[in-house]
Design an enzyme around this catalytic site. Structure first.
Site, PDB file in Angstrom:
ATOM      1  N   LYS A 270      -4.660  -0.908 -11.153  1.00 42.30           N
ATOM      2  CA  LYS A 270      -4.655   0.272 -10.290  1.00 42.30           C
ATOM      3  C   LYS A 270      -3.783   1.306 -10.987  1.00 42.30           C
ATOM      4  CE  LYS A 270      -7.042  -1.834  -7.105  1.00 42.30           C
ATOM      5  NZ  LYS A 270      -8.277  -1.472  -6.444  1.00 42.30           N
TER       6      LYS A 270
ATOM      7  N   HIS B 100     -19.387  -8.458  -8.041  1.00 39.62           N
ATOM      8  CA  HIS B 100     -18.728  -7.557  -7.088  1.00 39.62           C
ATOM      9  C   HIS B 100     -19.830  -7.059  -6.164  1.00 39.62           C
ATOM     10  CE1 HIS B 100     -16.369  -4.018  -5.731  1.00 39.62           C
ATOM     11  NE2 HIS B 100     -15.325  -4.767  -6.030  1.00 39.62           N
TER      12      HIS B 100
ATOM     13  N   SER C 102     -10.623 -11.080  -2.028  1.00 35.15           N
ATOM     14  CA  SER C 102     -10.023  -9.880  -2.609  1.00 35.15           C
ATOM     15  C   SER C 102     -10.061  -8.752  -1.592  1.00 35.15           C
ATOM     16  CB  SER C 102     -10.808  -9.484  -3.859  1.00 35.15           C
ATOM     17  OG  SER C 102     -10.331  -8.266  -4.378  1.00 35.15           O
TER      18      SER C 102
ATOM     19  N   GLY D 227      -6.811  -5.984  -0.548  1.00 34.14           N
ATOM     20  CA  GLY D 227      -5.560  -5.860   0.201  1.00 34.14           C
ATOM     21  C   GLY D 227      -4.698  -7.115   0.195  1.00 34.14           C
TER      22      GLY D 227
ATOM     23  N   ALA E 190      -5.849  -9.737  -6.700  1.00 34.58           N
ATOM     24  CA  ALA E 190      -5.027  -8.678  -6.114  1.00 34.58           C
ATOM     25  C   ALA E 190      -4.931  -7.511  -7.087  1.00 34.58           C
ATOM     26  CB  ALA E 190      -3.632  -9.196  -5.792  1.00 34.58           C
TER      27      ALA E 190
ATOM     28  N   GLY F  42      -3.412  -3.781  -5.820  1.00 37.42           N
ATOM     29  CA  GLY F  42      -2.160  -3.207  -5.331  1.00 37.42           C
ATOM     30  C   GLY F  42      -1.087  -4.259  -5.098  1.00 37.42           C
TER      31      GLY F  42
HETATM   32  C1  CAP Z   1      -9.272  -4.794  -4.478  1.00 38.51           C
HETATM   33  C2  CAP Z   1     -10.506  -4.108  -4.979  1.00 38.51           C
HETATM   34  C3  CAP Z   1     -11.833  -4.812  -4.744  1.00 38.51           C
HETATM   35  C4  CAP Z   1     -12.124  -5.149  -3.303  1.00 38.51           C
HETATM   36  C5  CAP Z   1     -13.583  -5.404  -3.025  1.00 38.51           C
HETATM   37  C6  CAP Z   1     -10.586  -2.715  -4.407  1.00 38.51           C
HETATM   38  O1  CAP Z   1      -8.095  -4.023  -4.707  1.00 38.51           O
HETATM   39  O2  CAP Z   1     -10.405  -3.956  -6.354  1.00 38.51           O
HETATM   40  O3  CAP Z   1     -12.829  -3.971  -5.228  1.00 38.51           O
HETATM   41  O4  CAP Z   1     -11.425  -6.323  -3.065  1.00 38.51           O
HETATM   42  O5  CAP Z   1     -13.744  -5.891  -1.741  1.00 38.51           O
HETATM   43  O6  CAP Z   1     -10.817  -1.795  -5.156  1.00 38.51           O
HETATM   44  O7  CAP Z   1     -10.473  -2.576  -3.187  1.00 38.51           O
HETATM   45  P1  CAP Z   1      -6.769  -4.315  -3.879  1.00 38.51           P
HETATM   46  P2  CAP Z   1     -14.491  -7.262  -1.424  1.00 38.51           P
HETATM   47  O8  CAP Z   1      -6.313  -5.717  -4.221  1.00 38.51           O
HETATM   48  O9  CAP Z   1      -5.769  -3.264  -4.356  1.00 38.51           O
HETATM   49  O10 CAP Z   1      -7.107  -4.178  -2.441  1.00 38.51           O
HETATM   50  O11 CAP Z   1     -13.787  -8.339  -2.175  1.00 38.51           O
HETATM   51  O12 CAP Z   1     -14.327  -7.400   0.047  1.00 38.51           O
HETATM   52  O13 CAP Z   1     -15.880  -7.078  -1.842  1.00 38.51           O
HETATM   53 MG    MG Z   2     -12.156  -2.662  -6.527  1.00 41.88          MG
END
Ligand code: CAP
Ligand code: MG
Length: 412
Positions: A151, A269, A338, A340, A361, A363
């Site tokens: 990030k 993803h 994944s 938050g 993770a 953030g």
């Molecule tokens: C997580 C993440 C992932 C999400 C996708 C984001 O970052 O990189 O893309 O987890 O969601 O950009 O949100 P954080 P899912 O750890 O900073 O939240 O796994 O529900 O498809």
């Molecule tokens: Mg993401």
């Protein structure tokens, strides 16, 4: 011979072993009974239409049948296997999740679940590695595989991106992962990012003695995805990431087929999944999207965080169980939690999902007050503590970085 809506409803129907059975949640239009709406769904998704037809050939063996209408608003539809082309996921979905989603006969309709017969499932490759990826390509052993996404999501140049990777690998994660909106932009060109990141992965591997790898986002036009996958393999990578909903099922099938010789694992993803699965009464459930992904052959799939974290998700536990269940000999899929996550809730998520998963993770690692490496140490310590039955607070007595993370983000 006539074909009309009534022909597609048989409440006493007993499906054939080779039928694909789909469960729909239906709210009929205000002027329509459940029976009439269900018959129209079976008709429009197989070989009927709005007008009664007179046909010379008997096509009834290809008709779907609506049966098992329940008080909870669900109905099952059985589809004969011969309706489907071998191994063509798009064709299957155009039947079972096609025009019916927009029919006026239903106020709303949601595809909730599918039961896949051997005749259909065996025409798909399924995952190349599945959950065995943790042992075959990584050194995760009995703990969850650990991944991180740098990030900010976009904006880092390749060198900084690779440095974040190095710090995270050194702190204890197995995998660096590109974020979904990072592909090949001018501020971070694909080839330079891949080259620099694998150079730093080699350093981290030789310094830690553990295998370190990189989930490289190859999402693009299909031929370009294949070219990028080859580039990853040429640079020693064993994983590619595809954003499977935005790229499309047929593109995913092509990547699966064309990466087979490259021995690559596919990390799925699922950006845009919530456009299909977020509404409780309409669309396509995440459970079904997960089924399509397994048939097409992804090795890991994001399935949510069982209620923790930043994103809404449905039935992570049930979907994960399905991904591990028997599917006519196709490999299983490693679920990915994944969104938050941070060290303080790793134990709660793993309590729900079990440890045979990947957790990721962004953030929750890079937002650590002492930086990425400390964040990764805290994340790894939280995962290992859970495997060993120790609480995060107990483990934090030995791992200062975990103490700092727990103090910053708490344990909920
Ligand atoms: C997580 C993440 C992932 C999400 C996708 C984001 O970052 O990189 O893309 O987890 O969601 O950009 O949100 P954080 P899912 O750890 O900073 O939240 O796994 O529900 O498809
Ligand atoms: Mg993401």
């Amino acid at each position: 011979m006539g074909i009309q809506y009534d022909d597609f409803l048989d409440t006493a129907y007993s499906p054939a072993a080779d039928d694909l059975r789909c469960t729909f949640r239906i709210v009929p239009a205000s002027d329509m009974s459940m029976e009439a709406a269900a018959a129209r769904v079976a008709s429009e998704s197989s070989n009927g239409t709005w007008a009664a037809l007179d046909v010379e050939t008997d096509v009834s063996r290809l008709s779907a049948v609506a049966y098992a209408l329940r008080d909870d608003g669900t109905v099952k539809v059985a589809y004969p296997a011969d309706l489907f082309e071998d191994g063509n996921l798009a064709q299957v979905l155009s039947c079972i999740a096609g025009n019916i989603m927009g029919m006026k006969a239903v106020e709303s309709i949601r595809l909730e679940d599918c039961e896949w017969p051997a005749a259909l499932a065996e025409d798909f490759p399924g995952p190349r590695y599945g959950s065995a990826v943790k042992h075959r390509l990584l050194d995760a052993g009995d703990r969850p595989a650990l991944a991180t996404v740098p990030k900010p999501k976009v904006g880092l140049p390749p060198e900084a991106h690779a440095q974040v990777g190095y710090d995270a690998w050194m702190g204890g994660v197995d995998l660096l992962k590109d974020d979904e909106n990072l592909t090949d932009q001018s501020f971070n060109p694909f080839e330079e990012r891949v080259t620099r990141s694998f150079d730093r992965a080699d350093e981290a591997e030789s310094e830690t003695g553990d295998r370190k790898d990189y989930l490289v986002n190859i999402t693009a036009e299909t031929d370009e995805m294949v070219r990028r996958a080859e580039f990853v393999a040429d640079h020693g990578g064993r994983f590619v990431m595809v954003d499977i909903v935005t790229a499309g099922w047929s593109a995913l099938q092509t990547v699966r087929e064309r990466t087979d010789d490259l021995d690559l694992a596919i990390h799925a993803h699922r950006a845009m999944h919530a456009a299909f699965d977020r509404l409780p009464h309409h669309g396509v459930s995440m459970r079904c999207l997960a089924q399509f992904a397994r048939l097409a052959g992804v090795d890991h799939l994001h399935t949510g965080t069982a209620g923790f974290g930043k994103l809404a998700n449905e039935d992570t536990v049930g979907i994960n169980a399905w991904l591990r269940s028997d599917l006519h000999g196709l490999a299983d899929v490693l679920p990915v939690a994944s969104g938050g996550l941070h060290p303080g809730i790793v134990d709660s998520v793993l309590d729900e999902t079990g440890g045979d998963v990947m957790i990721q993770a962004g953030g929750g690692i890079h937002g650590h007050p002492d930086g990425t490496r400390a964040g990764a140490e805290a994340f790894r310590a939280a995962a290992e503590a859970w495997v060993e039955g120790e609480s995060p607070d107990e483990r934090a007595e030995e791992v200062p970085a975990l103490r700092v993370a727990l103090d910053k983000w708490g344990t909920e």
